[in-house]
Design a protein around this motif. Structure first.
Motif, short mmCIF file in Angstrom:
data_model
loop_
_atom_site.label_atom_id
_atom_site.label_comp_id
_atom_site.label_asym_id
_atom_site.label_seq_id
_atom_site.Cartn_x
_atom_site.Cartn_y
_atom_site.Cartn_z
N THR A 153 0.84 -1.20 0.00
CA THR A 153 0.00 0.00 0.00
C THR A 153 0.88 1.24 0.00
O THR A 153 0.62 2.20 -0.73
CB THR A 153 -0.93 0.01 1.23
N LYS A 154 1.93 1.22 0.80
CA LYS A 154 2.85 2.36 0.86
C LYS A 154 3.51 2.58 -0.49
O LYS A 154 3.63 3.71 -0.96
CB LYS A 154 3.89 2.13 1.96
N GLN A 155 3.94 1.49 -1.12
CA GLN A 155 4.59 1.61 -2.43
C GLN A 155 3.60 2.15 -3.46
O GLN A 155 3.93 3.01 -4.27
CB GLN A 155 5.13 0.25 -2.89
N THR A 156 2.36 1.66 -3.43
CA THR A 156 1.33 2.14 -4.36
C THR A 156 1.08 3.63 -4.16
O THR A 156 0.97 4.39 -5.11
CB THR A 156 0.02 1.35 -4.16
N ASN A 157 1.02 4.06 -2.88
CA ASN A 157 0.82 5.49 -2.60
C ASN A 157 2.00 6.33 -3.10
O ASN A 157 1.80 7.42 -3.62
CB ASN A 157 0.62 5.70 -1.10
N ASN A 158 3.20 5.82 -2.94
CA ASN A 158 4.39 6.54 -3.42
C ASN A 158 4.38 6.66 -4.94
O ASN A 158 4.71 7.72 -5.49
CB ASN A 158 5.67 5.85 -2.95
N LEU A 159 4.00 5.59 -5.61
CA LEU A 159 3.95 5.63 -7.07
C LEU A 159 2.86 6.59 -7.55
O LEU A 159 3.04 7.29 -8.55
CB LEU A 159 3.71 4.22 -7.64
N ALA A 160 1.73 6.62 -6.85
CA ALA A 160 0.65 7.54 -7.21
C ALA A 160 1.10 8.99 -7.03
O ALA A 160 0.82 9.85 -7.88
CB ALA A 160 -0.59 7.27 -6.37
N ALA A 161 1.82 9.27 -5.95
CA ALA A 161 2.33 10.62 -5.72
C ALA A 161 3.34 11.00 -6.80
O ALA A 161 3.36 12.13 -7.28
CB ALA A 161 2.96 10.73 -4.33
N LEU A 162 4.18 10.05 -7.18
CA LEU A 162 5.17 10.30 -8.23
C LEU A 162 4.49 10.58 -9.57
O LEU A 162 4.93 11.46 -10.32
CB LEU A 162 6.10 9.09 -8.34
N ALA A 163 3.40 9.87 -9.83
CA ALA A 163 2.68 10.08 -11.10
C ALA A 163 2.06 11.47 -11.16
O ALA A 163 1.88 12.03 -12.24
CB ALA A 163 1.60 9.01 -11.26
#
Length: 103
Positions: free
Chosen positions: A77-87
């Motif tokens: 979940t943390k990784q998904t949130n980080n990728l979403a923020a990066l996008a």
């Protein structure tokens, strides 16, 4: 010139839960899920001035005693949130250049 020698060092080979008595040996999966607290209380602490405080809890006792206060985060979940923020990153909006990998 460095002259080397070998000396024995202590290591943890087994852990026993201070609450329930469950034991586990190094290398077993349960061994890596123990929580160990080891710190020195501060001056004026209700635990005593500069007393050493230690406890080892198995994952079962940790959940049973502190579960309602634990903040548990799924790493995916943390990784998904980080990728979403990066996008959502926009160099024009956020300023600067987005770093790229050199080839």
């Amino acid at each position: 010139m460095k002259i080397k020698d070998v000396r024995p060092e202590s290591f943890v080979k087994q852990i026993r839960c201070d609450r329930c008595g469950r034991e586990t040996d190094a290398g077993e999966s349960e061994f890596y899920d123990f929580t160990s607290i080891d710190y020195r209380a501060g001056y004026g602490s209700i635990l005593g001035d500069e007393n050493q405080i230690e406890i080892d809890l198995c994952q079962h006792c940790l959940k049973e005693t502190l579960g309602q206060w634990l903040r548990i985060t799924d790493p995916m979940t943390k990784q998904t949130n980080n990728l979403a923020a990066l996008a959502r990153f926009n160099p024009d909006l956020h300023g600067g250049e987005f770093p790229t990998h050199s080839r």
